[in-house]
Design an enzyme around this catalytic site. Structure first.
Site, mmCIF file in Angstrom:
data_model
loop_
_atom_site.group_PDB
_atom_site.id
_atom_site.type_symbol
_atom_site.label_atom_id
_atom_site.label_comp_id
_atom_site.label_asym_id
_atom_site.label_seq_id
_atom_site.Cartn_x
_atom_site.Cartn_y
_atom_site.Cartn_z
ATOM 1 N N THR A 41 27.304 28.969 183.708
ATOM 2 C CA THR A 41 28.643 28.233 183.282
ATOM 3 C C THR A 41 29.611 29.027 183.092
ATOM 4 O OG1 THR A 41 29.407 27.150 181.225
ATOM 5 C CG2 THR A 41 27.676 28.967 180.782
ATOM 6 N N ASP A 42 30.824 28.581 183.193
ATOM 7 C CA ASP A 42 32.013 29.434 183.093
ATOM 8 C C ASP A 42 32.344 30.019 181.695
ATOM 9 O OD1 ASP A 42 32.809 26.854 182.107
ATOM 10 O OD2 ASP A 42 34.511 26.580 182.917
ATOM 11 N N GLU A 43 31.690 29.162 180.816
ATOM 12 C CA GLU A 43 31.688 29.809 179.396
ATOM 13 C C GLU A 43 31.178 31.284 179.103
ATOM 14 O OE1 GLU A 43 30.606 26.835 176.027
ATOM 15 O OE2 GLU A 43 30.534 25.533 177.633
ATOM 16 N N VAL A 75 37.744 13.493 167.873
ATOM 17 C CA VAL A 75 38.256 14.688 168.529
ATOM 18 C C VAL A 75 38.565 15.857 167.747
ATOM 19 C CG1 VAL A 75 40.210 15.386 169.920
ATOM 20 C CG2 VAL A 75 39.560 13.095 170.157
#
Length: 341
Positions: A125-127, A209
């Site tokens: 993952t880009d995380e 949100v």
């Protein structure tokens, strides 16, 4: 060719199985999945009775069971999707993430070493790169970006990546790694942003949100991701990392508003809740390497992909309504319940 796909009853894994069986009908695909909360066997119903497909309920941390399956099937390629993947859950219970994402990966690679393998592909993952500032749109993650994790989830994935590269260097295991941006599309578990908002909006429920919804993510349609992994398996260089990004940066709040618009729902459903601990600000991937070396580019524009995704959830309401009950409802209330608003 016998292909093991771990975590294949989950979101990306199942889409990858569908893609590979369609693109490579001569392959034998074996799906390994423990069927935890995010694994759904009904997702695999379209392929369950194909002669070249097998499902095995298994924990990738169970060395004895993994060794037995490798001895039975002698896989040529292993693609590891199996992971605990939800950041919020990793904050609530880190130990599960460390066990599955690190020790499970090690168990698989040890079996690959023992029985031999043409390729072990770790889906990451880009995380693992941390986050980028909102006021620097010129900055992107490259394969050379230092690892700088923010959550127990991303730390566990980074650990698995480093372990895979170490197995390549120490033992010569033929490893490749892909680090992708946020995926979306059919069969995504409805705790993630897009399917959660679609499901809630369809029932006129509040749309929770985090913060003000200003966090930015790079969105990748799941089929484009599957194509990228297939290319890496065929032509990627062993020992290399490939970033797979969608060129689709969007603020969370803008995605929620777009879903409201597509479904004809009022934005008054939007409800701002207490922000996540350590919430990363922006993810953005530079996929130049995979484009130059393998010719891959994302094909699905976000506007098209989100419409296809919304329509899929409208047409497969039974699939996700059967999921959002029981344990998931308890977790949902814990994360987004009235006391969090």
């Amino acid at each position: 060719m016998t292909l093991f796909v771990t975590g294949g009853a989950g979101f990306i894994g199942s889409n990858f199985i569908f893609y590979m069986l369609e693109q490579h009908p001569a392959y034998r695909v074996v799906c390994l999945d423990q069927l935890t909360y995010a694994g759904n066997l009904s997702t695999l119903a379209p392929v369950m009775h194909q002669q070249n497909f097998r499902f095995v309920k298994i924990d990738i941390c169970d060395r004895e069971a993994i060794d037995q399956l490798f001895a039975e099937e002698h896989p040529d390629v292993v693609v590891n999707f199996a992971a605990e993947s939800h950041v919020d859950r990793s904050i609530e219970n880190p130990s599960v993430f460390l066990q599955t994402n690190i020790m499970g990966t090690a168990t698989l690679m040890d079996a690959c070493r023992h029985y031999g393998i043409q390729r072990f592909h770790q889906v990451s993952t880009d995380e693992v790169y941390g986050d980028l500032p909102l006021d620097r749109p010129d900055l992107f993650f490259t394969e050379e970006t230092p690892i700088h994790t923010s959550s127990p989830y991303s730390s566990s994935k980074a650990s698995a990546d480093l372990l895979a590269l170490a197995y390549h260097r120490t033992y010569g295991l033929p490893v490749t790694i892909s680090r992708c941006s946020n995926n979306y599309g059919p069969y995504q578990f409805p705790e993630k942003l897009i399917p959660l908002m679609i499901a809630n909006a369809m029932h006129d429920r509040p749309l929770p949100v985090y913060g003000q919804g200003l966090n930015v993510r790079d969105w990748l349609y799941v089929e484009d991701h599957c194509k990228a992994i297939d290319l890496i398996l065929q032509h990627g260089q062993v020992g290399e990392v490939y970033n797979v990004g969608g060129h689709n940066e969007m603020r969370n709040i803008d995605i929620v508003k777009l879903i409201c618009k597509e479904l004809g729902k009022s934005e008054s459903l939007i409800t701002y809740v207490k922000d996540r601990k350590g919430h990363d600000l922006r993810y953005a991937i530079d996929p130049t390497k995979i484009h130059k070396e393998l010719g891959w580019l994302p094909e699905t524009k976000f506007e098209d992909g989100i419409r296809k995704t919304i329509h899929w959830y409208q047409e497969h309401q039974n699939w996700w309504e059967n999921i959002i009950s029981g344990e998931y409802q308890e977790y949902y209330m814990k994360m987004y319940g009235k006391d969090k608003w």
